[in-house]
Scaffold this active site. Structure first.
Site, mmCIF file in Angstrom:
data_model
loop_
_atom_site.group_PDB
_atom_site.id
_atom_site.type_symbol
_atom_site.label_atom_id
_atom_site.label_comp_id
_atom_site.label_asym_id
_atom_site.label_seq_id
_atom_site.Cartn_x
_atom_site.Cartn_y
_atom_site.Cartn_z
ATOM 1 N N LYS A 85 3.195 -15.302 5.298
ATOM 2 C CA LYS A 85 3.219 -16.162 4.133
ATOM 3 C C LYS A 85 4.805 -15.949 3.889
ATOM 4 C CE LYS A 85 2.025 -18.591 1.015
ATOM 5 N NZ LYS A 85 1.118 -20.297 0.908
ATOM 6 N N ASP B 162 -6.219 -5.551 5.599
ATOM 7 C CA ASP B 162 -7.707 -5.298 4.726
ATOM 8 C C ASP B 162 -7.922 -6.984 4.170
ATOM 9 O OD1 ASP B 162 -8.819 -3.729 3.502
ATOM 10 O OD2 ASP B 162 -7.171 -2.885 1.536
ATOM 11 N N ASP C 96 -12.445 -7.603 6.447
ATOM 12 C CA ASP C 96 -13.246 -7.696 6.242
ATOM 13 C C ASP C 96 -14.119 -9.460 6.157
ATOM 14 O OD1 ASP C 96 -13.343 -6.075 4.005
ATOM 15 O OD2 ASP C 96 -14.882 -6.277 3.080
ATOM 16 N N ASP D 130 -3.104 -18.188 4.702
ATOM 17 C CA ASP D 130 -4.044 -18.893 3.428
ATOM 18 C C ASP D 130 -4.714 -19.804 4.295
ATOM 19 O OD1 ASP D 130 -1.778 -19.872 3.570
ATOM 20 O OD2 ASP D 130 -2.240 -21.053 1.826
ATOM 21 N N TYR E 299 0.701 -1.195 -0.346
ATOM 22 C CA TYR E 299 -0.568 0.094 0.046
ATOM 23 C C TYR E 299 0.935 1.533 0.242
ATOM 24 C CZ TYR E 299 -4.487 -2.413 0.511
ATOM 25 O OH TYR E 299 -5.473 -3.698 0.455
#
Ligand code: ATP
Length: 345
Positions: free
Chosen positions: A171, A228, A232, A204, A124
């Site tokens: 990850k 992010d 959600d 994951d 970002y």
């Protein structure tokens, strides 16, 4: 004591959810004797079409000099507003609780987790480049920013009654340098907090476990992009985007906002769910109460949360949650509930 609060009404459903939050803020101000100075710090699509700037200097100055900012969602220029503010004001931690609320349908019970998302780095930073036939994005992870967010997550976990555990999501099996540094720094930082447990999960697996057994999580610390997406997902698991508040926390400034976007599809119909913004205002009072050691701000936060829960458990809800209450009615009913709530012994 007086508090200065910068107000950003934003776009789409922003102004109407903010109008529903005003009476709530006013009610706690009267009830707990908190003198509030609300100052306009608007930004977003509407402001850009009027002034040419999505985030005018004046709004930035107001936010900088206020105790906190309460922000509704902005539309197309979100990146020019909130992503910029997070970086300019070093709002290093994005706090996103996901918790079941009474009377709000969720296929999962006992969800009470908090995602602490690093808020200033990662993909970002906007370091993207195009070349003939492709494009590149650069990912920034630093030890300093990671340690700050891991420390925040550790303190948060230590103060909660949920197992006192921080789960670092990354990850690093693929992104060995960036996520390797992120996970190593989190491990080292959390280890300094003796009574906080620590574990790690690949992103994951975390996405899968959030739908498989969300009740098993306490505090998740993760980088910007994963946070992010996962927040959600967590918001939806706990009852929907309309109920999910958040805070962007820095040393000097803080901005509180709903997780949801400006939802132009329902804007202007007085049907948007204002709970996420109203609960964001509770987070704001709690943050200021802790920061300034001010008991009345903590009482204000408790009063807002209790009033919202009481209404929801009576079935008073907006249409997205299966109710018939309008946005404005919901706000004024929460305010009334705060005014008449019995004084705690
Ligand atoms: P963005 O501003 O990020 O583009 P968006 O406008 O697509 O976001 P989201 O937050 O992603 O909005 O929400 C997706 C959909 O969920 C909305 O189009 C709307 O129908 C619904 N929704 C979101 N927030 C609310 C809310 N507060 N009340 C009722 N419905 C909502």
């Amino acid at each position: 004591m007086s508090l200065s609060i910068a107000i950003m009404e934003g776009d789409g459903i922003g102004p109407e959810v903010m109008r529903a939050a005003y009476p709530v803020i006013e009610a706690v101000s009267e009830r707990f004797g908190i003198e509030l100075r609300l100052e306009n710090a608007d930004a977003g699509d509407r402001v850009k079409s009027g002034t040419g700037a999505a985030l005018p200097e004046r709004s930035l100055d107001v936010i900088r000099s206020s105790d906190a900012c309460l922000k509704a969602p902005v539309g197309q220029c979100a990146a020019e507003v909130i992503v910029k503010l997070r970086q300019m004001l070093d709002l290093y931690a994005n706090i996103r609780p996901a918790k079941n609320l009474p009377g709000v349908a969720s296929p999962f019970g006992d969800v009470d987790l908090v995602i602490v998302r690093e808020n200033t780095e990662d993909l970002y930073r906007g370091m993207e480049f195009e070349f003939e036939g492709g494009a590149i994005a650069l990912r920034l992870i630093t030890r300093k920013a990671t340690a700050k967010v891991a420390e925040y997550a550790s303190k948060l976990a230590a103060g909660r009654n949920r197992g006192k555990r921080v789960t670092c999501v990354h990850k690093s099996n693929v992104l060995r340098f960036t996520d390797g540094l992120f996970s190593r720094t989190c491990r080292e930082t959390v280890a300094k907090f003796g009574d906080v447990l620590y574990d790690e999960m690949l992103v994951d697996a975390a996405a899968m476990n959030l739908v498989r057994n969300p009740g098993a999580f306490d505090v998740i610390v993760t980088s910007n992009l994963y946070g992010d997406i996962l927040s959600d997902e967590a918001a939806q698991i706990a009852g929907g985007l309309g109920f999910a508040p958040s805070g962007n926390i820095g040393e000097a400034n803080a901005i509180f906002e709903p997780v949801h976007g400006s939802a132009f599809d329902i804007a202007g119909h007085d049907v948007a769910n204002p709970v996420a913004l109203i609960l964001s205002s509770a987070m704001m009072f709690r943050h200021l109460g802790m920061k300034k050691a001010a008991g009345e701000y903590l009482l204000a936060a408790d009063a807002i949360e209790s009033a919202v829960s009481a209404l929801l458990s009576k079935g008073i809800r907006t249409p997205d949650a299966g109710g018939t209450c309008s946005t404005s009615q919901f706000g004024s009913t929460v305010a009334q509930a705060i005014r008449v709530a019995p004084v705690a012994p």
